[in-house]
Design a protein around this motif. Structure first.
Motif: not given
Length: 288
Positions: A164-166, A236-238, A269-270, A278-280
């Motif tokens: 999801t993106v903010d 968990i990527c943030n 880059v991402i 952004t969090i995934a």
């Protein structure tokens, strides 16, 4: 024969992990305020400073790793007698794997006996990182290169990215949504979710009103699509939203039993394309 593992900076793993496991890193580049900076897992510019610049109005752009960079690094290890395994960002999102493939062909013309395997991960960020973790684990167990390659090819389309993106404006700049959709969504507090499809493309998924519901959706995907999650390391990527990442970790631990949870920072880059916030959640599932 020694196997040299190489990856690119879009994997968004920690630089400590890369160094501890003797992984060679090639960096994509970010143009930030007219200066080209290597996206080298926060070494040249910290993640915090990068996102601070974006929040202050910088509009970065990105470039792939070029053929010459791959040629040089491949040649270095081929001349040492190493076999090479390169795991790269999805070819649907970057031309980096294409550059690596061209460099491989050039090396093979000079060194016909060279062994260079290129894995198009069809993943991004810690999705790519999942494959690297698997490769490292197998290398430590002295699994053969062919077995590692076959295994990674068999699971790469099972790596699930729930994202999801903010801020919708970053997706607008990347051409993912229209300006009108971004404007209306911003006013209504809409938080879109994304996923990576079988071709390695970032595509729209569900939309939610409010961040809390979007984060809950990410966690739910683990139960819906996860496969043997009790035996998995969940990522968990943030993008400069560690508080949300810790909240998501707690939500996962409250609902599921998993082997481990690793929180990673989304690099420049991402982060250019998703934006701060952004969090995934990334894990191995049944299907995308």
């Amino acid at each position: 024969m020694n196997i040299k593992l190489i990856t690119d900076s879009a994997c968004d793993l920690s630089i400590d992990y890369i160094k501890e496991n003797n992984i060679a890193l090639v960096s994509l580049m970010v143009n930030l305020n007219g200066e080209f900076i290597p996206d080298d897992l926060g070494q040249t510019i910290s993640h915090k400073d990068f996102y601070k610049a974006v929040k202050e109005g910088a509009m970065p752009s990105t470039t792939q790793v070029n053929v010459g960079t791959f040629y040089d690094i491949f040649k270095k290890y081929v001349e040492k007698g190493d076999a090479i395994l390169y795991i790269g960002i999805s070819s649907a999102l970057s031309g980096t794997v294409s550059s690596a493939t061209t460099a491989r062909e050039m090396i093979l013309e000079e060194y016909p006996e060279a062994i260079i395997h290129i894995i198009d991960s069809l993943c991004v960020s810690a999705g790519e990182g999942v494959l690297i973790y698997k490769a490292v684990e197998m290398l430590k167990n002295n699994v053969s290169l062919d077995e590692i390659v076959n295994y990674l090819e068999s699971i790469k389309r099972k790596v699930i990215h729930a994202i999801t993106v903010d801020d919708l404006n970053h997706l607008k700049r990347g051409g993912r949504i229209s300006g009108a959709v971004a404007a209306v969504g911003g006013l209504l507090g809409i938080k879109p979710t994304l996923k990576i499809d079988d071709e390695g493309r970032a595509v729209a998924s569900e939309k939610f009103k409010g961040r809390k519901k979007a984060l809950k959706y990410l966690v739910n995907q683990l139960g819906i699509n996860g496969d043997n999650i009790e035996e998995q390391t969940i990522f968990i990527c943030n993008a400069d939203c560690i508080e949300d990442a810790l909240q998501v970790k707690t939500m996962i631990m409250d609902e599921y039993k998993v082997k481990d949870i690793v929180i990673t920072s989304i690099g420049a880059v991402i982060g250019t394309h998703g934006g701060p916030g952004t969090i995934a959640i990334v894990f191995i599932g049944k299907e995308r």
